[in-house]
Design a protein around this motif. Structure first.
Motif, PDB file in Angstrom:
ATOM      1  N   LYS A  89       0.682  -1.087  -0.263  1.00 56.56           N
ATOM      2  CA  LYS A  89      -0.016  -0.013  -0.031  1.00 56.56           C
ATOM      3  C   LYS A  89       0.836   1.303  -0.120  1.00 56.56           C
ATOM      4  O   LYS A  89       1.685   1.424   0.766  1.00 56.56           O
ATOM      5  CB  LYS A  89      -0.845   0.120   1.185  1.00 56.56           C
ATOM      6  N   LEU A  90       0.770   2.279  -1.012  1.00 58.69           N
ATOM      7  CA  LEU A  90       1.247   3.260  -1.060  1.00 58.69           C
ATOM      8  C   LEU A  90       0.161   4.573  -0.593  1.00 58.69           C
ATOM      9  O   LEU A  90      -0.794   4.620  -0.810  1.00 58.69           O
ATOM     10  CB  LEU A  90       1.750   3.779  -2.564  1.00 58.69           C
ATOM     11  N   ARG A  91       0.547   5.238   0.749  1.00 61.38           N
ATOM     12  CA  ARG A  91       0.042   6.399   1.024  1.00 61.38           C
ATOM     13  C   ARG A  91       0.106   7.651   0.412  1.00 61.38           C
ATOM     14  O   ARG A  91       1.268   7.979   0.673  1.00 61.38           O
ATOM     15  CB  ARG A  91      -0.127   6.356   2.785  1.00 61.38           C
ATOM     16  N   ILE A  92      -0.737   8.371  -0.338  1.00 56.73           N
ATOM     17  CA  ILE A  92      -0.691   9.510  -0.768  1.00 56.73           C
ATOM     18  C   ILE A  92      -1.436  10.623  -0.249  1.00 56.73           C
ATOM     19  O   ILE A  92      -2.506  10.445  -0.096  1.00 56.73           O
ATOM     20  CB  ILE A  92      -0.842   9.486  -2.317  1.00 56.73           C
ATOM     21  N   VAL A  93      -0.569  11.598   0.348  1.00 59.10           N
ATOM     22  CA  VAL A  93      -1.153  12.508   1.224  1.00 59.10           C
ATOM     23  C   VAL A  93      -1.111  13.844   0.416  1.00 59.10           C
ATOM     24  O   VAL A  93      -0.030  14.434   0.233  1.00 59.10           O
ATOM     25  CB  VAL A  93      -0.743  12.949   2.880  1.00 59.10           C
ATOM     26  N   ILE A  94      -2.209  14.461   0.222  1.00 60.57           N
ATOM     27  CA  ILE A  94      -2.537  15.708  -0.696  1.00 60.57           C
ATOM     28  C   ILE A  94      -2.820  16.756   0.156  1.00 60.57           C
ATOM     29  O   ILE A  94      -4.091  16.658   0.788  1.00 60.57           O
ATOM     30  CB  ILE A  94      -3.306  15.464  -1.989  1.00 60.57           C
ATOM     31  N   GLY A  95      -2.434  17.866   0.248  1.00 61.91           N
ATOM     32  CA  GLY A  95      -2.898  19.075   0.912  1.00 61.91           C
ATOM     33  C   GLY A  95      -1.939  20.003   1.221  1.00 61.91           C
ATOM     34  O   GLY A  95      -0.671  20.196   0.569  1.00 61.91           O
ATOM     35  N   ASP A  96      -2.087  21.044   2.030  1.00 61.72           N
ATOM     36  CA  ASP A  96      -1.271  22.383   2.253  1.00 61.72           C
ATOM     37  C   ASP A  96      -0.064  21.664   2.941  1.00 61.72           C
ATOM     38  O   ASP A  96       1.278  22.675   2.636  1.00 61.72           O
ATOM     39  CB  ASP A  96      -2.010  23.602   2.901  1.00 61.72           C
ATOM     40  N   GLN A  97       0.094  20.882   3.838  1.00 64.44           N
ATOM     41  CA  GLN A  97       1.449  20.589   4.485  1.00 64.44           C
ATOM     42  C   GLN A  97       2.228  19.863   3.606  1.00 64.44           C
ATOM     43  O   GLN A  97       1.868  18.660   3.022  1.00 64.44           O
ATOM     44  CB  GLN A  97       1.072  20.033   5.706  1.00 64.44           C
ATOM     45  N   ILE A  98       3.415  20.261   3.494  1.00 62.32           N
ATOM     46  CA  ILE A  98       4.615  19.367   2.789  1.00 62.32           C
ATOM     47  C   ILE A  98       5.553  18.742   3.646  1.00 62.32           C
ATOM     48  O   ILE A  98       5.426  19.112   4.936  1.00 62.32           O
ATOM     49  CB  ILE A  98       5.006  20.241   1.634  1.00 62.32           C
ATOM     50  N   ALA A  99       6.557  18.113   3.073  1.00 59.81           N
ATOM     51  CA  ALA A  99       7.828  17.689   3.968  1.00 59.81           C
ATOM     52  C   ALA A  99       7.037  16.921   4.923  1.00 59.81           C
ATOM     53  O   ALA A  99       7.626  16.981   6.365  1.00 59.81           O
ATOM     54  CB  ALA A  99       8.739  18.820   4.392  1.00 59.81           C
ATOM     55  N   LEU A 100       6.421  15.968   4.550  1.00 59.04           N
ATOM     56  CA  LEU A 100       5.669  15.120   5.837  1.00 59.04           C
ATOM     57  C   LEU A 100       6.517  13.923   6.259  1.00 59.04           C
ATOM     58  O   LEU A 100       6.373  13.292   7.499  1.00 59.04           O
ATOM     59  CB  LEU A 100       4.675  14.334   5.145  1.00 59.04           C
ATOM     60  N   THR A 101       7.727  13.940   5.603  1.00 58.10           N
ATOM     61  CA  THR A 101       8.977  12.799   6.180  1.00 58.10           C
ATOM     62  C   THR A 101      10.049  13.967   5.614  1.00 58.10           C
ATOM     63  O   THR A 101       9.906  14.661   4.925  1.00 58.10           O
ATOM     64  CB  THR A 101       8.945  11.554   5.577  1.00 58.10           C
ATOM     65  N   PRO A 102      11.300  13.773   6.581  1.00 61.91           N
ATOM     66  CA  PRO A 102      12.485  14.698   6.395  1.00 61.91           C
ATOM     67  C   PRO A 102      12.868  14.705   4.896  1.00 61.91           C
ATOM     68  O   PRO A 102      13.126  13.378   4.343  1.00 61.91           O
ATOM     69  CB  PRO A 102      13.473  14.156   7.325  1.00 61.91           C
ATOM     70  N   PRO A 103      13.287  15.698   4.485  1.00 58.63           N
ATOM     71  CA  PRO A 103      13.754  15.917   3.146  1.00 58.63           C
ATOM     72  C   PRO A 103      15.280  14.849   2.916  1.00 58.63           C
ATOM     73  O   PRO A 103      15.852  15.011   3.845  1.00 58.63           O
ATOM     74  CB  PRO A 103      14.074  17.376   2.757  1.00 58.63           C
ATOM     75  N   MET A 104      15.377  14.320   1.937  1.00 57.76           N
ATOM     76  CA  MET A 104      16.568  13.619   1.365  1.00 57.76           C
ATOM     77  C   MET A 104      17.159  14.103   0.039  1.00 57.76           C
ATOM     78  O   MET A 104      16.282  14.317  -0.917  1.00 57.76           O
ATOM     79  CB  MET A 104      16.234  12.160   1.498  1.00 57.76           C
ATOM     80  N   GLY A 105      18.190  14.359   0.090  1.00 60.33           N
ATOM     81  CA  GLY A 105      19.017  14.823  -1.108  1.00 60.33           C
ATOM     82  C   GLY A 105      20.447  15.140  -1.099  1.00 60.33           C
ATOM     83  O   GLY A 105      21.230  14.427  -0.347  1.00 60.33           O
ATOM     84  N   TRP A 106      20.719  16.264  -1.879  1.00 57.89           N
ATOM     85  CA  TRP A 106      22.167  16.538  -1.877  1.00 57.89           C
ATOM     86  C   TRP A 106      22.416  17.912  -1.905  1.00 57.89           C
ATOM     87  O   TRP A 106      21.417  18.840  -2.280  1.00 57.89           O
ATOM     88  CB  TRP A 106      22.683  16.056  -3.234  1.00 57.89           C
TER      89      TRP A 106
ATOM     90  N   TYR B 221       9.907  18.860  19.094  1.00 56.04           N
ATOM     91  CA  TYR B 221       9.277  19.641  18.166  1.00 56.04           C
ATOM     92  C   TYR B 221       9.400  19.082  16.609  1.00 56.04           C
ATOM     93  O   TYR B 221       9.239  19.775  15.668  1.00 56.04           O
ATOM     94  CB  TYR B 221      10.295  21.029  17.825  1.00 56.04           C
ATOM     95  N   SER B 222       9.871  17.759  16.560  1.00 56.23           N
ATOM     96  CA  SER B 222       9.808  16.942  15.323  1.00 56.23           C
ATOM     97  C   SER B 222       8.555  16.421  15.056  1.00 56.23           C
ATOM     98  O   SER B 222       7.905  15.840  15.797  1.00 56.23           O
ATOM     99  CB  SER B 222      10.811  15.751  15.416  1.00 56.23           C
ATOM    100  N   GLY B 223       8.286  16.427  13.723  1.00 60.25           N
ATOM    101  CA  GLY B 223       6.874  15.916  13.087  1.00 60.25           C
ATOM    102  C   GLY B 223       6.482  16.084  11.848  1.00 60.25           C
ATOM    103  O   GLY B 223       7.385  16.861  11.141  1.00 60.25           O
ATOM    104  N   PRO B 224       5.637  15.669  11.161  1.00 57.21           N
ATOM    105  CA  PRO B 224       5.553  15.723   9.845  1.00 57.21           C
ATOM    106  C   PRO B 224       5.282  17.238   9.437  1.00 57.21           C
ATOM    107  O   PRO B 224       4.452  17.974   9.975  1.00 57.21           O
ATOM    108  CB  PRO B 224       4.165  15.161   9.773  1.00 57.21           C
ATOM    109  N   GLY B 225       6.209  17.618   8.425  1.00 56.49           N
ATOM    110  CA  GLY B 225       6.031  18.999   8.163  1.00 56.49           C
ATOM    111  C   GLY B 225       7.227  19.936   8.831  1.00 56.49           C
ATOM    112  O   GLY B 225       7.309  21.059   8.323  1.00 56.49           O
ATOM    113  N   HIS B 226       7.903  19.353   9.887  1.00 55.71           N
ATOM    114  CA  HIS B 226       8.663  20.289  10.494  1.00 55.71           C
ATOM    115  C   HIS B 226       9.754  19.402  11.233  1.00 55.71           C
ATOM    116  O   HIS B 226       9.296  18.676  11.957  1.00 55.71           O
ATOM    117  CB  HIS B 226       7.934  21.177  11.688  1.00 55.71           C
TER     118      HIS B 226
END
Length: 454
Positions: free
Chosen positions: A34-51, A266-271
């Motif tokens: 199951k893939l959970r797709i969450v659509i709304g105003d809040q973004i970064a629901l998990t910590p960003p990953m990249g370079w 203070y850690s949580g989905p979006g922050h």
């Protein structure tokens, strides 16, 4: 879903959470999830990953290096493990546009829109850097000025990192909204906003400017956000640096990583609490790069601790020089799942033993042999609650010899028999009733997931 890339696109009529069943079949069998797709105003629901470009290219970054890094990220398969942001740090900035008053790129970035288009075509996202000061740390134009024209005269480059610096202050005229609109027009998805100390007023100003730009931005604050205003950072931004700058030595790693317990609420989905960029692979803060000075066990500690902390994971190395060991650190999905757990809780220190140890290492940007030191408990256990009711537990040894470390289930508030799985080795270790004890190498870690047996 694009069958060639696996990318999911489309539109929905209203915000919400949508469950999609993904099915796969091949020579080795079939599976579904199951893939959970969450659509709304809040973004970064998990910590960003990249370079991010700073820890390898610093002030030598250019458009070609960024594009090559994006291509290398995809070629190494990192995008298939969640690594998705390609972020330009300081020194891209040129003179503002006389008409829009927005910062433009300098000669090293001849076409920002073309760059973001190419990054997006790879299925990745693009990030950019700025500051509310008149000049950045590296003495490039910022998002404020002393005059309404936003004119800019370059200060001498030998003034980089010299403090106190008269350009490292807020100008009487802010151009945050102008810059945010320009970044949106170029197609950026992430902003690193850098000054010290962070303050609520300038954070709010840029937060509102990004929201008004017409494009979603992950808004990341840097650096050394004051703890007493943690509620403001969580309310106004998606991530905030809880630390000073990291460098590739064990003292710096410990200073940034093992001091985070107070930030956990203070850690949580979006922050997210941000312990700074990764110091794995070939780094060097400029054109002369070197393999990280961290030992292999220290690198395991680094990756394990950042994932336990739910910190954003931003690789800082030259992605074209990824060796098999570094790649293995960045692609262990069971370890990355700890960082990306949807519950979004950060680990806290639950027990210590073995007395204290003092660690000494080179200070960031040390030019005359300056050092920093940090004193920490020698043996530490950190635990992070997970969405499925289990816990991720890190058993750390900061000492200079292999030591036995124990995670007592009472400290974890875990009752009954617990199944223990080694996440780095992806191996079940058995079931235990009251505690789990293991040998941990010097400066190393054993990272496990514990869950109650049925």
């Amino acid at each position: 879903m694009d069958p060639a890339t696996g990318r999911i696109t489309g539109q929905v009529d209203r915000p919400g959470t949508y469950l999609v069943t993904l099915k796969a079949r091949g020579a080795r069998g079939r599976d579904e999830k199951k893939l959970r797709i969450v659509i709304g105003d809040q973004i970064a629901l998990t910590p960003p990953m990249g370079w991010n470009s700073w820890n390898s290219w610093a002030w030598t970054v250019d458009q070609d290096k960024v594009l090559r890094s994006a291509r290398a990220l995809v070629a190494a398969g990192l995008d298939r493990h969640g690594w998705s942001y390609v972020n330009i740090d300081d020194t891209w900035q040129g003179k503002p546009d006389p008409a829009t008053k927005a910062l433009q790129a300098n000669e090293r970035f001849p076409n920002m829109k073309a760059l973001t288009d190419q990054i997006h075509a790879m299925g990745l996202k693009a990030g950019i850097y700025s500051t509310p000061w008149m000049a950045s740390y590296a003495m490039y134009p910022g998002s404020s000025a002393s005059n309404p024209e936003h004119t800019w005269v370059s200060p001498p480059q030998d003034k980089r990192f010299i403090e106190p610096n008269p350009h490292h202050q807020f100008g009487a005229y802010s151009f945050a909204a102008n810059d945010a609109k320009q970044w949106a027009d170029w197609g950026f998805d992430y902003l690193k906003y850098d000054w010290n100390p962070n303050d609520e007023a300038h954070t709010r100003e840029m937060s509102e400017a990004l929201k008004a730009s017409g494009r979603d931005f992950v808004f990341s604050l840097s650096n050394s956000a004051p703890f007493e205003h943690a509620d403001d950072w969580a309310r106004l931004s998606n991530a905030w640096r809880t630390t000073g700058d990291i460098v590739d030595n064990y003292e710096s790693l410990c200073q940034n990583g093992f001091t985070q317990s107070k930030w956990a609420p203070y850690s949580g989905p979006g922050h997210w609490n941000d312990a700074d960029m990764m110091i794995l692979g070939w780094v060097g803060w400029g054109p002369a790069l070197h393999p990280t000075h961290l030992s292999p066990d220290e690198q395991y500690t680094h990756m394990s601790l950042w994932c336990l902390l739910s910190s954003p994971l931003l690789i800082g190395c030259d992605l074209e020089k990824l060796d098999p060991f570094t790649l293995s650190l960045l692609t262990n999905d069971e370890v990355l799942a700890i960082d990306q757990d949807p519950l979004g809780r950060a680990a806290t220190q639950v027990s210590t033993a073995g007395g204290d140890v003092t660690l000494v290492g080179a200070a960031p940007y040390a030019s005359h042999g300056e050092t920093n030191s940090v004193t920490q408990p020698r043996l530490q256990v950190w635990a992070k609650p997970l969405e499925d009711g289990s816990q991720a537990v890190g058993l750390f040894n900061l000492g200079d010899a292999t030591a036995e470390v124990t995670a007592n289930f009472a400290d974890l508030k875990a009752t009954g028999e617990q199944r223990v799985r080694d996440l780095w080795r992806q191996k079940d270790l058995g079931a235990f009733r009251t505690s789990f004890t293991t040998d941990v190498p010097s400066h190393g870690v054993v990272l496990v997931k514990i869950s109650r047996t049925k």
